[in-house]
Design a protein around this motif. Sequence first.
Motif, PDB file in Angstrom:
ATOM      1  N   ALA A 183       0.847  -1.195   0.000  1.00 48.18           N
ATOM      2  CA  ALA A 183       0.000   0.000   0.000  1.00 48.18           C
ATOM      3  C   ALA A 183       0.881   1.243   0.000  1.00 48.18           C
ATOM      4  O   ALA A 183       1.926   1.289   0.651  1.00 48.18           O
ATOM      5  CB  ALA A 183      -0.905  -0.016   1.218  1.00 48.18           C
ATOM      6  N   GLY A 184       0.485   2.257  -0.765  1.00 49.64           N
ATOM      7  CA  GLY A 184       1.269   3.474  -0.843  1.00 49.64           C
ATOM      8  C   GLY A 184       2.238   3.497  -1.999  1.00 49.64           C
ATOM      9  O   GLY A 184       2.851   4.537  -2.273  1.00 49.64           O
ATOM     10  N   HIS A 185       2.389   2.379  -2.702  1.00 52.67           N
ATOM     11  CA  HIS A 185       3.262   2.376  -3.872  1.00 52.67           C
ATOM     12  C   HIS A 185       2.651   3.291  -4.941  1.00 52.67           C
ATOM     13  O   HIS A 185       1.424   3.384  -5.072  1.00 52.67           O
ATOM     14  CB  HIS A 185       3.398   0.950  -4.419  1.00 52.67           C
ATOM     15  N   SER A 188      -0.174   1.879  -6.907  1.00 54.45           N
ATOM     16  CA  SER A 188      -1.262   1.213  -6.182  1.00 54.45           C
ATOM     17  C   SER A 188      -2.633   1.768  -6.535  1.00 54.45           C
ATOM     18  O   SER A 188      -3.652   1.110  -6.283  1.00 54.45           O
ATOM     19  CB  SER A 188      -1.031   1.328  -4.669  1.00 54.45           C
ATOM     20  N   HIS A 189      -2.676   2.957  -7.101  1.00 52.05           N
ATOM     21  CA  HIS A 189      -3.964   3.563  -7.465  1.00 52.05           C
ATOM     22  C   HIS A 189      -4.304   3.364  -8.938  1.00 52.05           C
ATOM     23  O   HIS A 189      -5.335   3.861  -9.400  1.00 52.05           O
ATOM     24  CB  HIS A 189      -3.969   5.057  -7.122  1.00 52.05           C
ATOM     25  N   GLY A 253      -4.424  -4.888   5.131  1.00 50.74           N
ATOM     26  CA  GLY A 253      -4.597  -3.524   4.669  1.00 50.74           C
ATOM     27  C   GLY A 253      -3.329  -2.879   4.152  1.00 50.74           C
ATOM     28  O   GLY A 253      -3.394  -1.821   3.516  1.00 50.74           O
ATOM     29  N   ASP A 254      -2.165  -3.502   4.436  1.00 53.71           N
ATOM     30  CA  ASP A 254      -0.916  -2.919   3.945  1.00 53.71           C
ATOM     31  C   ASP A 254      -0.554  -3.407   2.556  1.00 53.71           C
ATOM     32  O   ASP A 254       0.539  -3.140   2.064  1.00 53.71           O
ATOM     33  CB  ASP A 254       0.231  -3.201   4.919  1.00 53.71           C
ATOM     34  N   LEU A 255      -1.502  -4.127   1.902  1.00 60.55           N
ATOM     35  CA  LEU A 255      -1.285  -4.606   0.542  1.00 60.55           C
ATOM     36  C   LEU A 255      -2.456  -4.189  -0.338  1.00 60.55           C
ATOM     37  O   LEU A 255      -3.590  -4.098   0.127  1.00 60.55           O
ATOM     38  CB  LEU A 255      -1.151  -6.137   0.520  1.00 60.55           C
ATOM     39  N   VAL A 256      -2.184  -3.958  -1.623  1.00 57.59           N
ATOM     40  CA  VAL A 256      -3.246  -3.628  -2.577  1.00 57.59           C
ATOM     41  C   VAL A 256      -3.074  -4.501  -3.815  1.00 57.59           C
ATOM     42  O   VAL A 256      -1.993  -5.033  -4.076  1.00 57.59           O
ATOM     43  CB  VAL A 256      -3.201  -2.138  -2.987  1.00 57.59           C
TER      44      VAL A 256
END
Length: 291
Positions: A183-185, A188-189, A253-256
């Motif tokens: 998450a946050g990469h 990721s969006h 939650g720390d992965l997308v």
Amino acid sequence: MDPDDAVANLETRELRYYVAVAEELHFGRAAERLGMAQPPLSRAIGQLERRLGVTLLERTSRRVDLTEAGDVLLHEARAALDAVEAAGRRARRAALASTGAPSVVLVAKAGASTELLAKLLDAYAAEPGAATVDVRLCGPGEQEPLLRDGRADVAILHRPFDATLGLDTEELLTEGQVLVLPAGHPLSHRSAITEAEAGSLPGLPLPRWPRRDGTFADGPGPQVRDHTQLTQLIALGRACAIVPESGVAGLHGDLVAVPVTDAARVTTVIAWPPHSRSRGVAGLVRAAVRR
């Protein structure tokens, strides 16, 4: 001796000897692996070639190589030895089942098809006379060998990653694949990504899973053996991974997950040996198809 008679009279001992030599490509190492002296091993292989009327190995003073016939026999001998071992294991389990409650050994890849597997087990458990299901979770690519060599009765496999030739199968699910990122990469969006992009992310290499022989391919990615190890490495920003869509169900939650538009679609199947006479296997397959 008639060539057909020679083939019909092949012994498992001869096949084991031959497989050891063909895999080692060295009589000394093969003899050590078999726990025997080299001269009788060499004589046994020579006798096998004379009986079959073919040259299996090209020998020089420095090396041993397989002929085309030798390569064919290596593959067939491995399959034959696996079948013999599987027959023995299944016979022992059948004998045990006749003296107590019947059971079925089901193997599946850890972290994959969790929701599907849960529904399948619940559906089968609701059937009258359902056997006990011993679920064994394993690493990628391990389910198929366990099924073929008799250590499992039924398996959840994933095409195109697992081979199903020679097995009976029923298709359960076909799905796309996604890229799992921390998450946050920056990506990721994204609404989608290509397989080429996924395989070339700076600082986030794809993992290297063990091959059948236990070794790992060369490459920058970390060596990974199980799903838990993989997700932790991704969360730490040390790797990314392309997995089937269903594999994201239990992500933290720390992965997308980002869809990979051009990745091969994955078909999940339930597989079993075509000669199986197990009522438990038959019931489990019916439950899987009806779930």
